[in-house]
Write a protein that holds these residues in place. Structure first.
Motif, PDB file in Angstrom:
ATOM      1  N   LEU A 156       0.834  -1.196   0.000  1.00 20.28           N
ATOM      2  CA  LEU A 156       0.000   0.000   0.000  1.00 20.28           C
ATOM      3  C   LEU A 156       0.874   1.255   0.000  1.00 20.28           C
ATOM      4  CD1 LEU A 156      -2.609  -1.216   2.653  1.00 20.28           C
ATOM      5  CD2 LEU A 156      -2.757  -1.376   0.157  1.00 20.28           C
ATOM      6  N   PRO A 157       0.425   2.325  -0.629  1.00 22.99           N
ATOM      7  CA  PRO A 157       1.252   3.535  -0.733  1.00 22.99           C
ATOM      8  C   PRO A 157       1.590   4.173   0.617  1.00 22.99           C
ATOM      9  CG  PRO A 157      -0.545   3.607  -2.326  1.00 22.99           C
ATOM     10  CD  PRO A 157      -0.830   2.446  -1.417  1.00 22.99           C
ATOM     11  N   GLU A 158       2.852   4.522   0.764  1.00 22.58           N
ATOM     12  CA  GLU A 158       3.349   5.301   1.912  1.00 22.58           C
ATOM     13  C   GLU A 158       3.045   4.650   3.262  1.00 22.58           C
ATOM     14  OE1 GLU A 158       2.938   9.612   1.808  1.00 22.58           O
ATOM     15  OE2 GLU A 158       2.278   9.486  -0.290  1.00 22.58           O
ATOM     16  N   THR A 159       3.255   3.358   3.327  1.00 24.27           N
ATOM     17  CA  THR A 159       3.061   2.664   4.598  1.00 24.27           C
ATOM     18  C   THR A 159       4.403   2.367   5.249  1.00 24.27           C
ATOM     19  OG1 THR A 159       3.011   0.507   3.503  1.00 24.27           O
ATOM     20  CG2 THR A 159       0.890   1.591   3.905  1.00 24.27           C
ATOM     21  N   GLY A 160       4.370   2.173   6.543  1.00 20.33           N
ATOM     22  CA  GLY A 160       5.553   1.801   7.296  1.00 20.33           C
ATOM     23  C   GLY A 160       5.142   1.016   8.519  1.00 20.33           C
ATOM     24  N   GLU A 161       6.131   0.399   9.154  1.00 21.78           N
ATOM     25  CA  GLU A 161       5.857  -0.390  10.359  1.00 21.78           C
ATOM     26  C   GLU A 161       6.580   0.215  11.547  1.00 21.78           C
ATOM     27  OE1 GLU A 161       6.512  -4.887  12.202  1.00 21.78           O
ATOM     28  OE2 GLU A 161       6.652  -4.580  10.035  1.00 21.78           O
ATOM     29  N   GLY A 162       5.876   0.307  12.657  1.00 18.89           N
ATOM     30  CA  GLY A 162       6.468   0.755  13.907  1.00 18.89           C
ATOM     31  C   GLY A 162       6.053  -0.176  15.031  1.00 18.89           C
ATOM     32  N   ARG A 163       6.159   0.323  16.249  1.00 20.10           N
ATOM     33  CA  ARG A 163       5.747  -0.443  17.428  1.00 20.10           C
ATOM     34  C   ARG A 163       4.752   0.399  18.204  1.00 20.10           C
ATOM     35  NH1 ARG A 163       7.264  -5.712  17.288  1.00 20.10           N
ATOM     36  NH2 ARG A 163       7.446  -5.840  19.545  1.00 20.10           N
ATOM     37  N   GLN A 164       3.730  -0.251  18.692  1.00 19.07           N
ATOM     38  CA  GLN A 164       2.723   0.427  19.507  1.00 19.07           C
ATOM     39  C   GLN A 164       2.448  -0.452  20.716  1.00 19.07           C
ATOM     40  OE1 GLN A 164      -0.450   2.658  17.475  1.00 19.07           O
ATOM     41  NE2 GLN A 164      -1.909   1.374  18.595  1.00 19.07           N
ATOM     42  N   PHE A 165       2.836   0.021  21.898  1.00 22.06           N
ATOM     43  CA  PHE A 165       2.722  -0.772  23.126  1.00 22.06           C
ATOM     44  C   PHE A 165       3.407  -2.124  22.967  1.00 22.06           C
ATOM     45  CE2 PHE A 165      -1.129   1.960  23.114  1.00 22.06           C
ATOM     46  CZ  PHE A 165      -0.764   2.778  24.166  1.00 22.06           C
ATOM     47  N   GLY A 166       4.544  -2.121  22.253  1.00 17.16           N
ATOM     48  CA  GLY A 166       5.356  -3.322  22.147  1.00 17.16           C
ATOM     49  C   GLY A 166       4.953  -4.283  21.056  1.00 17.16           C
ATOM     50  N   THR A 167       3.924  -3.974  20.257  1.00 14.64           N
ATOM     51  CA  THR A 167       3.494  -4.879  19.198  1.00 14.64           C
ATOM     52  C   THR A 167       3.577  -4.185  17.848  1.00 14.64           C
ATOM     53  OG1 THR A 167       1.164  -4.236  19.400  1.00 14.64           O
ATOM     54  CG2 THR A 167       1.926  -6.062  20.785  1.00 14.64           C
ATOM     55  N   PRO A 168       3.650  -4.948  16.738  1.00 17.06           N
ATOM     56  CA  PRO A 168       3.757  -4.327  15.415  1.00 17.06           C
ATOM     57  C   PRO A 168       2.545  -3.462  15.092  1.00 17.06           C
ATOM     58  CG  PRO A 168       4.331  -6.658  15.321  1.00 17.06           C
ATOM     59  CD  PRO A 168       3.746  -6.419  16.673  1.00 17.06           C
ATOM     60  N   ALA A 169       2.818  -2.288  14.549  1.00 17.03           N
ATOM     61  CA  ALA A 169       1.763  -1.357  14.141  1.00 17.03           C
ATOM     62  C   ALA A 169       2.085  -0.861  12.738  1.00 17.03           C
ATOM     63  CB  ALA A 169       1.673  -0.187  15.116  1.00 17.03           C
ATOM     64  N   PHE A 170       1.101  -0.947  11.856  1.00 15.03           N
ATOM     65  CA  PHE A 170       1.283  -0.540  10.471  1.00 15.03           C
ATOM     66  C   PHE A 170       0.636   0.826  10.273  1.00 15.03           C
ATOM     67  CE2 PHE A 170       1.472  -5.102  10.743  1.00 15.03           C
ATOM     68  CZ  PHE A 170       2.649  -5.375  10.069  1.00 15.03           C
ATOM     69  N   LYS A 171       1.385   1.721   9.633  1.00 15.77           N
ATOM     70  CA  LYS A 171       0.967   3.113   9.538  1.00 15.77           C
ATOM     71  C   LYS A 171       0.768   3.542   8.091  1.00 15.77           C
ATOM     72  CE  LYS A 171       3.390   4.400  13.787  1.00 15.77           C
ATOM     73  NZ  LYS A 171       2.215   4.866  14.547  1.00 15.77           N
ATOM     74  N   ALA A 172      -0.283   4.331   7.885  1.00 18.31           N
ATOM     75  CA  ALA A 172      -0.500   5.025   6.621  1.00 18.31           C
ATOM     76  C   ALA A 172      -0.012   6.449   6.854  1.00 18.31           C
ATOM     77  CB  ALA A 172      -1.981   5.011   6.249  1.00 18.31           C
ATOM     78  N   GLY A 173       1.175   6.763   6.336  1.00 14.78           N
ATOM     79  CA  GLY A 173       1.793   8.024   6.723  1.00 14.78           C
ATOM     80  C   GLY A 173       2.159   7.964   8.191  1.00 14.78           C
ATOM     81  N   ARG A 241      -7.870   3.002   3.913  1.00 10.97           N
ATOM     82  CA  ARG A 241      -8.594   4.081   3.234  1.00 10.97           C
ATOM     83  C   ARG A 241      -9.115   5.124   4.218  1.00 10.97           C
ATOM     84  NH1 ARG A 241     -10.859  -0.345  -0.096  1.00 10.97           N
ATOM     85  NH2 ARG A 241      -9.917  -0.191  -2.186  1.00 10.97           N
ATOM     86  N   HIS A 242      -9.483   4.660   5.400  1.00  6.76           N
ATOM     87  CA  HIS A 242     -10.017   5.588   6.400  1.00  6.76           C
ATOM     88  C   HIS A 242      -8.954   6.584   6.852  1.00  6.76           C
ATOM     89  CE1 HIS A 242     -12.409   7.037   9.767  1.00  6.76           C
ATOM     90  NE2 HIS A 242     -11.378   6.806  10.570  1.00  6.76           N
ATOM     91  N   PHE A 243      -7.703   6.134   6.970  1.00  6.42           N
ATOM     92  CA  PHE A 243      -6.648   6.978   7.536  1.00  6.42           C
ATOM     93  C   PHE A 243      -5.736   7.623   6.485  1.00  6.42           C
ATOM     94  CE2 PHE A 243      -7.612   4.039  11.062  1.00  6.42           C
ATOM     95  CZ  PHE A 243      -7.889   4.967  12.053  1.00  6.42           C
ATOM     96  N   ALA A 244      -5.749   7.115   5.270  1.00  4.19           N
ATOM     97  CA  ALA A 244      -4.822   7.597   4.257  1.00  4.19           C
ATOM     98  C   ALA A 244      -5.164   9.014   3.792  1.00  4.19           C
ATOM     99  CB  ALA A 244      -4.825   6.648   3.060  1.00  4.19           C
ATOM    100  N   LEU A 245      -4.138   9.744   3.359  1.00  2.00           N
ATOM    101  CA  LEU A 245      -4.321  11.068   2.770  1.00  2.00           C
ATOM    102  C   LEU A 245      -4.820  10.940   1.328  1.00  2.00           C
ATOM    103  CD1 LEU A 245      -1.011  12.711   4.046  1.00  2.00           C
ATOM    104  CD2 LEU A 245      -3.298  12.941   5.038  1.00  2.00           C
ATOM    105  N   LYS A 246      -5.304  12.037   0.770  1.00  2.00           N
ATOM    106  CA  LYS A 246      -5.873  12.004  -0.578  1.00  2.00           C
ATOM    107  C   LYS A 246      -4.853  11.528  -1.605  1.00  2.00           C
ATOM    108  CE  LYS A 246      -9.479  15.507   0.057  1.00  2.00           C
ATOM    109  NZ  LYS A 246      -9.998  16.842  -0.369  1.00  2.00           N
ATOM    110  N   ARG A 247      -3.601  11.982  -1.482  1.00  2.38           N
ATOM    111  CA  ARG A 247      -2.602  11.570  -2.468  1.00  2.38           C
ATOM    112  C   ARG A 247      -2.330  10.070  -2.372  1.00  2.38           C
ATOM    113  NH1 ARG A 247       0.905  14.011   1.415  1.00  2.38           N
ATOM    114  NH2 ARG A 247       2.406  12.494   2.248  1.00  2.38           N
ATOM    115  N   MET A 248      -2.441   9.525  -1.157  1.00  2.00           N
ATOM    116  CA  MET A 248      -2.221   8.098  -0.963  1.00  2.00           C
ATOM    117  C   MET A 248      -3.372   7.300  -1.572  1.00  2.00           C
ATOM    118  SD  MET A 248      -0.920   8.755   2.913  1.00  2.00           S
ATOM    119  CE  MET A 248      -0.876   7.083   3.502  1.00  2.00           C
ATOM    120  N   LEU A 249      -4.590   7.810  -1.412  1.00  2.00           N
ATOM    121  CA  LEU A 249      -5.753   7.146  -2.003  1.00  2.00           C
ATOM    122  C   LEU A 249      -5.677   7.190  -3.531  1.00  2.00           C
ATOM    123  CD1 LEU A 249      -8.572   8.435   0.384  1.00  2.00           C
ATOM    124  CD2 LEU A 249      -7.519   6.158   0.341  1.00  2.00           C
ATOM    125  N   LYS A 250      -5.198   8.303  -4.057  1.00  3.34           N
ATOM    126  CA  LYS A 250      -5.056   8.410  -5.499  1.00  3.34           C
ATOM    127  C   LYS A 250      -4.040   7.381  -6.005  1.00  3.34           C
ATOM    128  CE  LYS A 250      -4.123  11.767  -9.184  1.00  3.34           C
ATOM    129  NZ  LYS A 250      -3.781  13.177  -9.476  1.00  3.34           N
TER     130      LYS A 250
END
Length: 255
Positions: A156-173, A241-250
């Motif tokens: 998916l466009p502009e995604t990354g992985e981080g940690r949230q409370f010690g578990t994997p969290a996938f981010k849109a931007g 789709r709920h969290f992505a920016l317009k350019r990411m949705l495009k």
């Protein structure tokens, strides 16, 4: 197998009228309703196997500054003077038992303190923590599912992985759109679906509304025993789709 760290903790905490209760996913050791010690295993991914103990006034600063390899200031309760005690960094178990005893004396009624016997001197453990308890996602089937989910999110466009409370969290931007948990040997994928869809999905017992963020429209899908990747993809895309920016949705297009 020899004695592990959890069994050793049970021994040093076996003082008069002690109960063990679950507390925020970690066992609390209580005496007449008051917590004097908490076992914290890799809490929020901090990498520690430790006890948090109710320390006497001034003890936290003394131990942390004097033996930082054995003691630390724990999360949440540290500002209240509690002491973090490493259980797998070479600290002598007689000293660990003494920190537990001091914590017990701090909160226990006087009649129980008076009934205490001599300080405990136990045989030290020879085994550490079960690897799955330290990191529940280390189980082979969980790692396999997590890797496939990573691949799905990375497409998916502009995604990354981080940690949230010690578990994997996938981010849109910068915004999290999916997380993965494994608690009590049940693996779940957490995504945003909105309140309306929540009500429909929870007719299926695999779906539950999570604590803390469920009121914001999030849902947990249990994938421990089986996983439908087409179903997961729909959840991931809807949340993205709920969290992505317009350019990411495009850039996403009609996927």
């Amino acid at each position: 197998m020899g004695k592990d760290i959890k069994a050793a903790v049970q021994e040093v905490c076996a003082l008069p009228e002690v109960d063990v209760r679950p507390g925020h996913g970690m066992p609390d050791f209580k005496v007449r309703g008051k917590t004097f010690a908490t076992l914290a295993v890799n809490h929020h991914g901090d990498g520690r196997i430790a006890l948090w103990v109710h320390a006497p006034q001034g003890a936290q600063q003394m131990h942390v500054s004097g033996e930082p390899e054995h003691y630390f200031v724990p999360q949440y309760v540290g500002p209240k003077g509690w002491l973090g005690v490493h259980l797998d960094q070479g600290n002598d178990w007689y000293n660990i038992a003494m920190r537990v005893r001091e914590a017990y004396v701090n909160v226990a009624p006087s009649e129980l303190v008076e009934a205490l016997g001599p300080p405990l001197d136990i045989e030290p453990p020879t085994e550490t923590i079960d690897p799955e308890e330290f990191d529940p996602l280390s189980a082979p089937h969980a790692r396999e599912k997590l890797e496939r989910l990573r691949e799905m999110c990375a497409e998916l466009p502009e995604t990354g992985e981080g940690r949230q409370f010690g578990t994997p969290a996938f981010k849109a931007g910068k915004k999290t759109f999916a997380t993965v948990h494994r608690y009590r040997r049940r693996m779940t994928i957490e995504t945003w679906v909105g309140a309306a869809l929540q009500a429909t999905l929870t007719d299926d017992p695999r779906y539950t509304i999570p604590r803390y963020i469920g009121h914001r429209g999030w849902i947990d899908l249990d994938v421990e025993d089986r996983i439908d990747w087409d179903e997961v993809r729909e959840l991931i895309l809807g949340s993205y789709r709920h969290f992505a920016l317009k350019r990411m949705l495009k850039a996403l297009g009609d996927r």
